[in-house]
Design an enzyme around this catalytic site. Structure first.
Site, mmCIF file in Angstrom:
data_model
loop_
_atom_site.group_PDB
_atom_site.id
_atom_site.type_symbol
_atom_site.label_atom_id
_atom_site.label_comp_id
_atom_site.label_asym_id
_atom_site.label_seq_id
_atom_site.Cartn_x
_atom_site.Cartn_y
_atom_site.Cartn_z
ATOM 1 N N ALA A 23 0.848 -1.193 0.000
ATOM 2 C CA ALA A 23 0.000 0.000 0.000
ATOM 3 C C ALA A 23 0.878 1.236 0.000
ATOM 4 C CB ALA A 23 -0.911 -0.004 1.222
ATOM 5 N N LYS B 230 7.042 4.014 16.223
ATOM 6 C CA LYS B 230 7.217 4.260 17.658
ATOM 7 C C LYS B 230 6.089 5.088 18.253
ATOM 8 C CE LYS B 230 10.244 7.931 16.258
ATOM 9 N NZ LYS B 230 10.325 7.494 14.862
ATOM 10 N N GLU C 293 10.497 -4.245 16.858
ATOM 11 C CA GLU C 293 11.921 -4.039 17.147
ATOM 12 C C GLU C 293 12.449 -2.756 16.503
ATOM 13 O OE1 GLU C 293 14.893 -4.275 18.937
ATOM 14 O OE2 GLU C 293 14.428 -6.408 18.968
ATOM 15 N N VAL D 212 12.430 1.200 18.101
ATOM 16 C CA VAL D 212 13.404 1.781 19.026
ATOM 17 C C VAL D 212 14.806 1.418 18.567
ATOM 18 C CG1 VAL D 212 14.187 1.957 21.410
ATOM 19 C CG2 VAL D 212 11.776 1.493 20.928
ATOM 20 N N GLY E 249 16.451 1.606 15.826
ATOM 21 C CA GLY E 249 16.634 1.061 14.475
ATOM 22 C C GLY E 249 17.108 -0.363 14.427
ATOM 23 N N ILE F 243 19.379 -1.915 16.015
ATOM 24 C CA ILE F 243 19.978 -2.534 17.203
ATOM 25 C C ILE F 243 19.000 -3.516 17.830
ATOM 26 C CG2 ILE F 243 21.091 -2.120 19.409
ATOM 27 C CD1 ILE F 243 21.443 0.796 18.565
ATOM 28 N N LYS G 220 10.182 6.484 22.369
ATOM 29 C CA LYS G 220 11.015 5.291 22.498
ATOM 30 C C LYS G 220 11.219 4.928 23.967
ATOM 31 C CE LYS G 220 13.305 6.394 18.137
ATOM 32 N NZ LYS G 220 14.403 7.182 17.528
#
Lengths: 431, 431
Positions: free
Chosen positions: A49, A109, A133, A136, A138, A140, A209
């Site tokens: 989309a 977020k 995941e 927050v 990116g 990591i 975050k």
């Protein structure tokens, strides 16, 4: 590939065809065999989309494009990946997906910080997964380690550099003595800062975050509205230089911690000792420093933003969710069983650095010290500088209740021997 | 606790009652309600196998003690936690547990590095879990992030400081100019090094961990025997000081990486630029720096050893495994589907720092440079120092095949203008 993996086909619907979406579509295609081997299912892109179907998008298959995000999210895909951003429509999309029985992976977020508890409840009700995941820090790996690897431990504190824009600005202010406005303009030119940088420099991005991390770390529902936020717009080059002279760097930290009676979540500029692992996190990098009762101190470091790093985190979640669907289970989710009170900033336990312009006469230090003592704030160190009109007292406190520290500052502003409170910043990681 | 969680009771059998075992037993007891809320099951200690039942162990319930480890492991517990160490008996214990249908959590790196493929196959055959987060880098969440969060990405390289003893020794040699023997003695006195430090300083402990990480990162069966190992016993204070003069620190790195035609896994002393995130990992801390195609660079940092940190990692696995048993599933496991060839050190791509004592006459640099060129090794920089009998050439190369670098060094040793190869170390993270 040594063998061609078999397994069911899982349909993946992608809502959002921007930078991250294009990367996710590309990696789904290019790494198809490897993703199948790892997830136990072939992941098939069922639709994408986008806002404007007429815009050419490199790598996005045209026949899969639609502009009706909610319809795509309700179409019964196994996994709906929400990458459109914003809160209202994204909320509608994610709710539609969960209600249809699709598992959801999102990088949003703001959505999770605002509606996380409701969406988790909906996911539980429909027996599907909700993973984020990428929301927050990116690329990591952070949320899965918090909820899995550290699941047997008790987290007491999280200190995070979770906004790359502000870390880039503060790094350059500290290392080059460049002014805030000047570095912000550079950051915008380099694509590290948005044209409207308010969400970043005002600390609101970090606050969303912080809310998400606090919720997972303390098993408690936390929203962005629970987070005390101060941005970096009022930080001067002089503040950063003064911190440097004392062996500190200035970072915008997202902090979630246990305090007496509950937890406290806050975002503000913070002085961190140069020897602390967070101090060496430079430029647009992110890092999250976690203290747990048994594990001690662990830190996660990496790129917090960017299309490809974010796509990596999204795909990690897609593989995890796909494994769960193949096994017919759902993964561990946000549990708010602890229901810990989220307390205001006044209940935080922190330390202050205070720069006071004072009268240059005998007894001033004693008077200032007695104001700290009246509020049970213990002084870690004092330095006197200058004389006459330039007489300055630099005070660093031990950790104390923030409300007591604030009351001390209020009294200092009223004191006849204090001409001005010229500098004031919280200090973390020093004891 | 806001609510008393219900759920099935899972029996946990603990094999090994030493430092880590006592901590695991303590945390299982003290955090029982919280662990139940997180895992969905009450975790009940069913027995503890110890070497000598007569020795008093604080915190271990006497009626649960047994000296028959294999019998306990075969007793049908839901989860067997193996913390006895060593390979032979531990292997027997874990095999017995898996065959009985118990899931296994272990901290035993040597066992997994040697028998991982066999034990994983056995776990798959019996439909149970085999987890060992604590086997590598203690409390640092690493294996679950590698297998879950980064599951959608392609890892190209892992650089790890995974042995606290050697990192402590190298840190003190670098920062204080202390000699190896002296620091080792201190490390032994502080409990950072064993009475017999061979496994640590010889690099074998790091090699076992490198094998485990390589297996998970590259989906290939790797054993400790596949790992090229050089320890730190021949590193002198002069080597460390010379590295420091050039802006490098010396670290014992465990390296697993893609190379043309396969993967290469190695452990050796390495010069790392002072600006690299691994350079600031000091004393007994561990860190693992992962490069992935999409995520870019991520690093995991924390305590690599110690009873409580290791217990944290063990309990994280116990909670994960318990969740799986409650849901009737098993988690993702070591998959060796990629079957990538594990190549010898000669195929590694690395850079060298070389310190040459040379004749002090015109043409020497040209002759030395031509030897590098003959082996297609490109020179990154050269520094000439001293004169006469003390004439020295310090050469840093670009990255090249290790075999070509080694051939260059062999030729240099034969060269009439080179009096000695006085220093030689691999360099990583510099380009």
């Amino acid at each position: 590939m040594a063998q061609q993996p078999q397994g069911p086909v899982l349909k993946v619907a992608l809502v959002g065809g921007g930078t991250v979406g294009s990367q996710v579509a590309r990696l789904l295609r290019e790494n198809a065999d490897e993703l199948a081997a790892r997830s136990g299912a072939r992941l098939e892109l069922a639709g994408v989309a986008v806002r404007d179907a007429g815009k050419t998008r490199v790598g996005l298959p045209l026949d899969l494009l639609t502009t009706d995000a909610v319809a795509l999210a309700s179409s019964g895909a196994d996994i709906v990946v929400e990458l459109m951003g914003g809160v209202e429509v994204a909320h509608e999309v994610v709710v539609a997906a969960l209600r249809t029985g699709s598992s959801v992976v999102t990088a949003n977020k703001a959505l999770i910080a605002q509606h996380g508890a409701e969406l988790h409840a909906l996911a539980r009700e429909h027996g599907v997964d909700l993973y984020y995941e990428a929301a927050v820090a990116g690329a990591i790996p952070l949320l899965q380690p918090l909820t899995s690897s550290l699941a047997g431990d008790r987290i007491t504190r999280v200190l995070g550099i979770v906004n790359g824009t502000t870390n880039y600005i503060l790094t350059r202010m500290g290392e080059e003595g460049a002014a805030f406005d000047e570095v912000l303009a550079d950051a915008q030119a380099l694509g590290y800062a948005e044209a409207d940088p308010t969400a970043d420099v005002g600390g609101h991005d970090a606050a969303a975050k912080a809310a998400i991390v606090a919720g997972l770390a303390f098993h408690t529902a936390v929203t962005a509205a629970d987070v005390h936020v101060e941005g970096i717009t009022s930080i001067s080059v002089d503040d950063v230089a003064a911190a440097g002279d004392m062996g500190f760097v200035v970072k915008l930290l997202a902090i979630a911690e246990e305090v007496p009676g509950g937890i406290c979540v806050r975002v503000h500029p913070t002085m961190v000792p140069r020897t602390h692992p967070l101090a060496s996190v430079r430029e647009a990098f992110n890092a999250v420093f976690v203290t747990a009762e048994a594990a001690g101190e662990v830190m996660f470091y990496g790129r917090g933003a960017g299309g490809t790093p974010t796509a990596s985190a999204v795909l990690g979640d897609v593989v995890t969710v796909a494994r769960h669907r193949v096994s017919g289970v759902v993964g561990p989710t946000l549990s708010t069983h602890a229901e810990r009170p989220v307390l205001p900033i006044g209940e935080a336990i922190t330390a202050y650095y205070v720069n006071l312009h004072v009268d240059d006469r005998p007894g001033v230090l004693a008077m200032v010290a007695s104001l700290f003592a009246e509020h049970s704030v213990s002084i870690a160190g004092v330095r006197q500088e200058g004389s006459g009109d330039e007489a300055t007292l630099i005070v660093r406190t031990h950790r104390a209740r923030d409300a007591d520290l604030q009351a001390t500052i209020a009294d200092l502003r009223e004191s006849p021997v204090v001409r001005a409170v010229a500098g004031l910043m919280r200090v973390e990681g020093a004891d």
